[in-house]
Design an enzyme around this catalytic site. Structure first.
Site, PDB file in Angstrom:
ATOM      1  N   SER A 227      43.925  50.029  43.533  1.00  0.00           N
ATOM      2  CA  SER A 227      43.142  48.887  43.076  1.00  0.00           C
ATOM      3  C   SER A 227      42.431  49.235  41.764  1.00  0.00           C
ATOM      4  O   SER A 227      43.095  49.610  40.799  1.00  0.00           O
ATOM      5  CB  SER A 227      42.162  48.455  44.176  1.00  0.00           C
ATOM      6  OG  SER A 227      41.580  47.216  43.876  1.00  0.00           O
ATOM      7  N   ASP A 453      50.487  40.761  46.763  1.00  0.00           N
ATOM      8  CA  ASP A 453      49.119  41.260  46.610  1.00  0.00           C
ATOM      9  C   ASP A 453      48.195  40.156  46.100  1.00  0.00           C
ATOM     10  O   ASP A 453      48.414  39.602  45.034  1.00  0.00           O
ATOM     11  CB  ASP A 453      49.115  42.439  45.628  1.00  0.00           C
ATOM     12  CG  ASP A 453      47.853  43.274  45.696  1.00  0.00           C
ATOM     13  OD1 ASP A 453      46.760  42.685  45.791  1.00  0.00           O
ATOM     14  OD2 ASP A 453      47.958  44.510  45.661  1.00  0.00           O
ATOM     15  N   HIS A 483      46.961  43.970  50.007  1.00  0.00           N
ATOM     16  CA  HIS A 483      46.503  44.637  48.779  1.00  0.00           C
ATOM     17  C   HIS A 483      46.980  46.076  48.792  1.00  0.00           C
ATOM     18  O   HIS A 483      46.577  46.870  49.637  1.00  0.00           O
ATOM     19  CB  HIS A 483      44.983  44.566  48.723  1.00  0.00           C
ATOM     20  CG  HIS A 483      44.398  45.119  47.460  1.00  0.00           C
ATOM     21  ND1 HIS A 483      45.018  45.010  46.224  1.00  0.00           N
ATOM     22  CD2 HIS A 483      43.239  45.782  47.229  1.00  0.00           C
ATOM     23  CE1 HIS A 483      44.264  45.581  45.301  1.00  0.00           C
ATOM     24  NE2 HIS A 483      43.177  46.055  45.889  1.00  0.00           N
TER      25      HIS A 483
END
Length: 514
Positions: A227, A453, A483
């Site tokens: 991320s 995602d 994610h």
């Protein structure tokens, strides 16, 4: 409010930070001086601090691996490396394999920005245990986070009010209230964290990582970024391309976007995830308890949110479930397909007048524990984003952009658009429109994108690969949901990543796992 726009892989402060960036561009780690020679005092880990999320001291890994913690000194201001220092909290578990097979340390950043690596790595350590056969697994609280000179803003009681506010104002009075409440939060950050706020940019954290590499005794930084950790990894590669070892970026942000473009991309990403959730629920042999068709599911959610704006329902006493909290909880549940069953149950209960599950999901997003204490993830998240991001948006700016956001997502559009107001009146200037991740001369970096995602849409992986530069990035696509990709447990993804990190085998560019 803490919404996915702020708790995301953000884009890229003051003159001091810009100066630090110029110094870093030379890749001259010799300037770190005595700090590079410091010896870390590794000891057993205490229970996480309130800022790290609280809880119990980390338990040993299933096969006997234990956790050790230490504190590394780093310059408060990287443009003054001989000046004041701060402590960077670290955690590690040693390699389980023979010393002769050890590659070095594998440093993790799990995202946010604002997430505590010291508390997150033990929570997911067993998921990476195969990598421990050749690496010490290491993570840290980035500056401003957890135990590393944490940014402090408001009290727990004030944050309860902050997260219950109307985050999607419909009238001029509601807009003024949101602006004033945001200004109140930002003023508290300046009052309580004035010294550290100019020095929490991603470029500062990247320089901390290169100092960590030296202190750990590694010639190269071996890295796993997830991320926001992909942005941090990209910025590190830009500043220190010759020091990059084996690096994986998973759940990849688009480094070419400004905050508006990123928020709009997230609106599309979360809408896609919601569409997929609705399709999944209504396609099962058993009846979907929250709608008869995908559109019916989404219509009922929209009606719930509209009703909650007029009249909240009981949540976790004494707090009711507001429209903002419900939207936040729904967004949190879309980060992983594993959460979809909780979303279904939470919606079913909310339709019956009980908002507890959606409130629990919202609390998880905001870093609130069951005892009412907050981690500093929101304070750190906003501080880092606002140090990185140059644009500052006014209410009039956001009003003009609402139609485009609503077209991207009827459910999340307003929520994500108004989230861009977080840096308005922030006491520190932002560094750039977006981060520079160009890294000519770097070793290969494995870039893993997930087509489903919601938080870091798939298109960002290609943009990151292009921005890193020709001959640097190697793309791997996962056709899945949630994610990130590695934590999906997909054997194809994990096999490709493990072979690269453990054996140095670079996947064929453009490989696809499904």
């Amino acid at each position: 409010m803490a919404n996915p726009s702020r708790l995301r892989a953000a884009a890229l402060t003051t003159t001091a930070v810009l100066l630090a960036t110029m110094l870093a561009g030379c890749g001259d780690s010799a300037k770190d001086g005595d700090l590079a020679a410091q010896k870390l005092d590794w000891k057993g880990c205490p229970a996480p601090s309130e800022a790290e999320g609280g809880g119990s001291a980390p338990s040993p890994l299933p096969n006997g691996g234990t956790w050790q913690c230490a504190t590394m000194k780093a310059p408060l201001d990287w443009s003054k490396p001989k000046g004041d220092t701060i402590g960077i909290a670290l955690i590690r578990t040693r390699t389980s394999g023979p010393a002769s097979k050890r590659i070095g340390s594998l440093v993790f950043n799990f995202g946010g920005p604002g997430g505590s690596g010291v508390s997150t790595l033990p929570a997911f350590g067993s998921d990476y245990d195969v990598l421990r056969t050749r690496y010490d697994l290491v993570s840290f609280d980035p500056r401003g986070v957890g135990r590393s000179a944490p940014v402090k803003c408001e009290s727990d009681a004030q944050l309860d009010v902050f997260f219950q506010q109307d985050a999607t104002p419909d009238t001029s009075a509601e807009r003024a209230q949101l602006v004033n409440r945001t200004k109140q939060f930002n003023t508290a950050c300046e009052k309580n964290s004035q010294k550290v706020l100019p020095h929490v940019a991603t470029t500062d954290a990247a320089r901390d990582m290169d100092l960590l590499r030296q202190v750990l005794g590694d010639d190269k930084l071996h890295y796993f970024g997830i991320s926001y950790g992909t942005e941090l990894g990209g910025v590190y590669a830009h500043l220190f391309p010759k020091n990059v070892g084996r690096a994986v970026l998973d759940g990849v942000i688009d480094p070419t976007q400004d905050p508006e473009q990123s928020a709009l991309g997230q609106a599309k990403g979360f809408q896609l995830a919601l569409d997929n959730f609705a399709d999944d629920c209504t396609s099962k042999p058993t009846q979907c308890p929250i709608g008869n068709t995908p559109q019916d599911v989404k219509n009922r959610i929209a009606k719930l949110l509209g009703d909650l704006e007029k009249k909240p329902i009981p949540g976790i006493p004494p707090r009711p479930l507001t429209q903002t909290a419900a939207t936040n909880g729904i967004a949190q549940s879309l980060y992983s397909k594993d959460f979809w069953e909780y979303l279904t149950e939470g919606l079913e209960e909310a339709y019956a007048g009980d908002g507890k599950i959606l409130m629990l999901l919202s609390d998880a997003m905001n870093g609130r524990s069951e005892n009412g204490e907050y981690s500093n993830i929101t304070a750190a998240n906003i501080a880092i984003n606002c140090a990185d991001e140059k644009p500052r948006y006014t209410p009039d700016d956001i009003q003009r952009k609402l139609p485009e956001f609503r077209a991207a997502s009827p459910l999340f559009g307003d929520f994500l658009a108004w989230g861009m107001i977080s840096c308005t009146d922030w006491p520190v200037a932002g560094a750039a429109d977006h981060p520079d991740v160009s890294a000519p001369g770097s070793a290969p970096i494995l870039v893993v994108g997930n087509t489903g995602d919601p938080a870091t849409p798939y298109e960002g992986a290609k943009k990151m690969a292009d921005a890193l530069g020709k001959g640097v990035a190697v793309e791997l696509t996962y056709r899945g949901q949630g994610h990130g990709a590695y934590d999906s447990k997909d054997k194809c993804v994990q096999g490709a990543v493990n072979r690269y990190l453990l054996d140095g085998t670079v996947p064929k560019a453009g490989s696809v796992c499904s």
